[in-house]
Scaffold this active site. Structure first.
Site, PDB file in Angstrom:
ATOM      1  N   ASP A  62       0.829  -1.209   0.000  1.00 37.27           N
ATOM      2  CA  ASP A  62       0.000   0.000   0.000  1.00 37.27           C
ATOM      3  C   ASP A  62       0.865   1.261   0.000  1.00 37.27           C
ATOM      4  O   ASP A  62       0.339   2.381  -0.072  1.00 37.27           O
ATOM      5  CB  ASP A  62      -1.027  -0.016   1.144  1.00 37.27           C
ATOM      6  CG  ASP A  62      -0.400  -0.098   2.517  1.00 37.27           C
ATOM      7  OD1 ASP A  62       0.843  -0.154   2.617  1.00 37.27           O
ATOM      8  OD2 ASP A  62      -1.160  -0.112   3.504  1.00 37.27           O
ATOM      9  N   SER A  63       2.190   1.092   0.020  1.00 32.73           N
ATOM     10  CA  SER A  63       3.089   2.225  -0.238  1.00 32.73           C
ATOM     11  C   SER A  63       2.784   2.847  -1.592  1.00 32.73           C
ATOM     12  O   SER A  63       3.176   3.986  -1.863  1.00 32.73           O
ATOM     13  CB  SER A  63       4.557   1.769  -0.186  1.00 32.73           C
ATOM     14  OG  SER A  63       4.753   0.647  -1.029  1.00 32.73           O
ATOM     15  N   ASP A 101      -1.150  -6.185  -0.303  1.00 34.12           N
ATOM     16  CA  ASP A 101      -1.447  -5.624   1.027  1.00 34.12           C
ATOM     17  C   ASP A 101      -2.950  -5.475   1.242  1.00 34.12           C
ATOM     18  O   ASP A 101      -3.664  -5.001   0.346  1.00 34.12           O
ATOM     19  CB  ASP A 101      -0.828  -4.227   1.142  1.00 34.12           C
ATOM     20  CG  ASP A 101       0.448  -4.218   1.945  1.00 34.12           C
ATOM     21  OD1 ASP A 101       0.722  -5.186   2.682  1.00 34.12           O
ATOM     22  OD2 ASP A 101       1.181  -3.215   1.842  1.00 34.12           O
ATOM     23  N   LYS A 129      -0.758  -9.546   2.837  1.00 36.80           N
ATOM     24  CA  LYS A 129      -0.028  -9.055   4.020  1.00 36.80           C
ATOM     25  C   LYS A 129      -0.929  -8.087   4.759  1.00 36.80           C
ATOM     26  O   LYS A 129      -1.686  -7.331   4.140  1.00 36.80           O
ATOM     27  CB  LYS A 129       1.265  -8.351   3.588  1.00 36.80           C
ATOM     28  CG  LYS A 129       2.040  -7.725   4.751  1.00 36.80           C
ATOM     29  CD  LYS A 129       3.426  -7.265   4.332  1.00 36.80           C
ATOM     30  CE  LYS A 129       3.486  -5.951   3.612  1.00 36.80           C
ATOM     31  NZ  LYS A 129       2.951  -4.807   4.381  1.00 36.80           N
ATOM     32  N   GLU A 131      -0.985  -5.555   8.607  1.00 38.15           N
ATOM     33  CA  GLU A 131      -0.134  -4.956   9.642  1.00 38.15           C
ATOM     34  C   GLU A 131      -0.658  -5.256  11.041  1.00 38.15           C
ATOM     35  O   GLU A 131      -1.869  -5.128  11.287  1.00 38.15           O
ATOM     36  CB  GLU A 131      -0.082  -3.431   9.450  1.00 38.15           C
ATOM     37  CG  GLU A 131       0.569  -3.018   8.143  1.00 38.15           C
ATOM     38  CD  GLU A 131       0.715  -1.500   8.011  1.00 38.15           C
ATOM     39  OE1 GLU A 131       0.412  -0.776   8.990  1.00 38.15           O
ATOM     40  OE2 GLU A 131       1.121  -1.061   6.921  1.00 38.15           O
ATOM     41  N   GLU A 198       9.643  -3.886  10.103  1.00 36.88           N
ATOM     42  CA  GLU A 198       9.938  -2.555   9.554  1.00 36.88           C
ATOM     43  C   GLU A 198      10.503  -1.642  10.636  1.00 36.88           C
ATOM     44  O   GLU A 198       9.914  -1.492  11.718  1.00 36.88           O
ATOM     45  CB  GLU A 198       8.661  -1.928   8.959  1.00 36.88           C
ATOM     46  CG  GLU A 198       8.929  -0.530   8.417  1.00 36.88           C
ATOM     47  CD  GLU A 198       7.888  -0.009   7.446  1.00 36.88           C
ATOM     48  OE1 GLU A 198       6.992  -0.782   7.044  1.00 36.88           O
ATOM     49  OE2 GLU A 198       7.985   1.174   7.077  1.00 36.88           O
TER      50      GLU A 198
HETATM   51  O1  KIV Z   1       3.541  -1.088   1.524  1.00 42.88           O
HETATM   52  C1  KIV Z   1       4.716  -1.458   1.471  1.00 42.88           C
HETATM   53  O2  KIV Z   1       5.450  -1.194   0.514  1.00 42.88           O
HETATM   54  C2  KIV Z   1       5.232  -2.228   2.594  1.00 42.88           C
HETATM   55  C3  KIV Z   1       6.712  -2.373   2.690  1.00 42.88           C
HETATM   56  C4  KIV Z   1       7.282  -1.125   3.243  1.00 42.88           C
HETATM   57  C5  KIV Z   1       7.091  -3.558   3.482  1.00 42.88           C
HETATM   58  O3  KIV Z   1       4.498  -2.662   3.413  1.00 42.88           O
END
Ligand code: KIV
Length: 272
Positions: A62-63, A101, A129, A131, A198
């Site tokens: 989600d970056s 994510d 993934k 968090e 992280e």
């Molecule tokens: O969203 C993302 O790119 C991430 C990485 C920083 C691990 O979660």
């Protein structure tokens, strides 16, 4: 292992023939062995290029909210954004594992977490993934119980950046380190195949990696402290020069190359 991932599945338009669980089992077996190289990818050409280079995991993180969509942080990312970019990456049919994510507000309950994970898989993700630790364990259990592999994410949690007032280092005290360890154990009990750490200080990341039974994949945790590393692709390429995290290690300067090329183009067109 690369050979193992090398077959395409003509019957399924989005995924390779190697089942997701076989890929995650192979990655899990790398614990303490050959380090895992993961990168974020958000589009088709980047996914193809990274896959050609032997990257193990393509994380549609989600970056993308920041480095692709121009938001100030990841809290603006929606499930529709994620589905759009997961589908683009999956169209590359990479041998690497495609992880998507779960965006903020898309996994408030175990049932919602499973529903969101299923949508990401339908778009082409092979694993997801999310968090957080102990408070997410039931959601992870719901997803893994539904047959979808899950990667955990502990330490600095970008979806909480507003509550935390910025990006801070984690695991600085024995209490903080123990809280991460407990979170990791809850995720492992719920079935994660790997955990992103992280911005955990190197000493804590090293101790956690040595004691946890699943691979740890570090970002901002120092060199050789985890079982693998993940980087945001724009940090590696130097293609997002307006915000560069202190731990970024650019290998090239795509922003400068782009500016040079575009200036030459503008000059060629306007001077003719
Ligand atoms: O969203 C993302 O790119 C991430 C990485 C920083 C691990 O979660």
């Amino acid at each position: 292992m690369r050979r193992l991932f090398g077959f395409r599945n003509p019957a399924h338009p989005l995924q390779t023939a190697v089942p997701a669980h076989q890929k995650t089992a192979s990655l899990r077996a790398r614990k303490g062995g050959r380090p895992i190289a993961a990168l974020t990818a958000y589009d088709y050409p980047t996914a193809r290029l990274l896959d050609e280079c032997g990257v193990d995991i393509l994380l549609v993180g989600d970056s993308l909210g920041m480095v692709v969509l121009g938001f100030p942080d990841t809290t603006h990312v929606t499930l529709d954004h994620m589905l759009h970019h997961v589908a683009a990456v999956a169209r590359a049919k990479p041998q690497a594992l495609v992880v998507g994510d779960l965006p903020i507000h898309s996994y408030a309950t175990p049932a919602q977490a499973l529903e969101t994970a299923r949508k990401l898989v339908a778009a082409g993700a092979e694993a997801v993934k999310l968090e957080g630790g102990i408070r997410q364990a039931e959601k992870v259990r719901a997803i893994t119980g539904g047959g979808i592999p899950v990667m955990g994410h502990l330490g600095m949690l970008p979806q909480r950046v507003r509550e935390e007032g910025g990006y801070h280092k984690k695991g600085k005290t024995p209490e903080q380190a123990d809280a991460i360890r407990q979170g990791a154990q809850a995720l492992i009990d719920a079935g994660v195949f790997a955990i992103v750490l992280e911005s955990v200080i190197p000493e804590t990341a090293r101790i956690l990696s040595a004691s946890l039974p699943v691979p740890t994949i570090g970002i901002g945790c120092g060199d050789h402290t985890c079982d693998g590393e993940v980087a945001v692709i724009t940090d590696l390429l130097g293609s997002y020069p307006w915000f560069v995290p202190p731990f970024a290690r650019p290998e090239t300067d795509v922003a400068a190359a782009t500016r040079d090329a575009v200036k030459r183009y503008v000059s060629r067109v306007t001077n003719s």
